[in-house]
Design a protein around this motif. Structure first.
Motif: not given
Ligand code: FAD
Length: 399
Positions: A12, A33, A47, A78, A126, A272, A289
């Motif tokens: 996103a 990040d 996968k 942050a 994750r 999310d 998604s």
């Protein structure tokens, strides 16, 4: 000008920054990040990556992209937002002023809360580091217990079978992927796994994990399953702490309006971590998604540049297990009638509400999926009567 600050460089956050630059936004952009690596694709992690054949997942954008587009990518966390002073506090001690702030903080794994669940051979999935650790364990494991029969759990189960492990899957629900697919699709996917040798314990919960080396997973019916590796995929929790501490409204995620603005109009939340009023659904929605992250990223960029429409993107999703590619378009929760079209190994299930098409699940029928997305995003969907006529084809209807 004070910069546009984006917290979270996942699917996103990176999309907002890219779309802003593509559309000519000239002010500074700071993308922060807590993970220090170039932002990467998450879907491959559960996968092909797990079987050891694939290299690291592709970056979302190449490193040079950020430099050449004047997007400052910063490896910091942050820790605080002050909406009145329009400041984001960082773990480096720095205070970053913003003009607009986008929260794209994603979600964190829900933790299995039973005695013994902190044993070292209990893995979650994750991040790339999670996937690396799991891949290493899979190479030497024999007995795997997967807890949670959602997408991640089942994709991991398929990878574990490909590695030659014995695989057992436990879930409290009585069908697989119960939250996201129709009952027909659940039983179909369960058959695919059973055919591959996976053993299911559905409608069962895990009571405790015993041991530290080889583990034993004890279920509520007293069954004990041997496991030299446990993979937990029991869902995620939206990362809302920053927003909550800043006094923003939380409602199954950071609550946003139809323009994806939080209760402070200069702070957006997407992906999310956000719940939004989806005009296609009956309740406030939070989706996990890539489609949702990317479409909401594009939308916020457009909104900041002056677009005025409300958010109304069509949700779609895919999962890949063995040689089965399942793709879903639309909102299944609204289905009150369904119809299967196609061959036994490649077909689509069309879902209708009050006679009108609302969602399509496609098994190895990518053409149907693309057609379904086009139809469902447009104005005119076929009725169930039209779809039941001889020779009906989604692809032809979409043309
Ligand atoms: P994320 O991609 O999770 O990014 C959030 C980022 O925010 C993280 O990098 C995090 O480090 C950072 N962050 C959080 N808080 C802070 C803070 N305070 N300061 C700084 N940084 C912070 N979806 C599909 O559609 N199809 C699939 O096949 C599929 N497979 C998946 C497989 C796996 C293993 C996983 C984990 C997910 C999969 N998904 C799939 C879901 C999809 O990856 C997510 O929906 C998507 O990544 C959400 O994007 P996001 O940007 O909202 O969050």
């Amino acid at each position: 000008a004070a910069p546009m600050v984006i917290v979270g460089a996942g699917h996103a956050g990176v999309q907002v920054a890219s779309s802003l630059r593509e559309r000519g936004f000239a002010d500074p952009i700071v993308l922060i990040d807590a993970q220090a690596r170039t932002p990467y694709q998450r879907p491959p992690l559960s996968k092909e990556y797990l079987n050891g054949a694939a290299p690291d997942p592709a970056p979302l954008r190449h490193r040079q992209f950020y430099d050449s587009n004047n997007i400052q990518l910063r490896p910091v966390q942050a820790t605080r937002i002050d909406p009145h002073a329009r400041i984001v506090g960082l773990d480096s001690g720095e205070q970053l002023e913003y003009r607009y702030l986008v929260l794209a903080t994603g979600a964190g794994n829900r933790v299995l809360d039973v005695p013994g669940a902190d044993a070292p051979r209990v893995r979650y999935l994750r991040t790339l580091d999670d996937a690396r650790a799991l891949r290493e364990n899979l190479a030497t494991a024999t007995d795997i217990v997967v807890i949670g029969a959602g997408f991640i759990g089942l994709e991991a189960a398929a990878a574990a079978r490909k590695s030659g492990c014995r695989v057992r899957v436990v879930d409290t629900a009585d069908r697989v992927m119960a939250r996201a697919v129709s009952p027909a699709t659940s039983s179909r996917m369960m058959r695919v796994h059973s055919r591959e040798g996976v053993i299911f314990h559905l409608g069962r919960s895990v009571r405790e994990l015993l041991g530290t080396g080889p583990l034993k997973v004890r279920l509520d019916d007293g069954t004990t399953l041997p496991a030299d590796l446990v993979i937990v995929g029991v869902g995620v929790t939206p990362a809302t702490q920053l927003a909550q501490d800043a006094g923003l409204t939380i409602e199954n995620g950071v609550s946003v309006n139809e323009f994806l603005q939080t209760s402070d109009p200069d702070i957006f939340a997407i992906g999310d971590c956000a719940s939004f009023p989806d005009p296609r659904a009956t309740t406030r929605t939070r989706l996990e998604s890539v489609q949702n992250a990317v479409d909401q990223g594009k939308f916020v960029a457009g909104h900041i540049l002056g677009d005025r429409a409300a958010y109304h993107a069509l949700p779609w999703f895919w999962t890949h297990q063995y040689s089965t590619k399942l793709q879903i378009a639309g909102h299944l929760s609204r289905s009150d009638e369904s119809l299967q079209l196609g061959e036994p190994e490649a077909f689509s299930i069309l879902h209708f509400q009050a006679g009108s098409l609302v969602a399509v699940e496609s098994f190895n029928r990518p053409g149907d999926h693309v057609a379904a997305r086009r139809i469902l995003a447009g104005a005119e969907a076929p009725t169930s009567a039209q779809a039941r006529a001889d020779g009906f084809s989604l692809k032809l209807y979409a043309q």
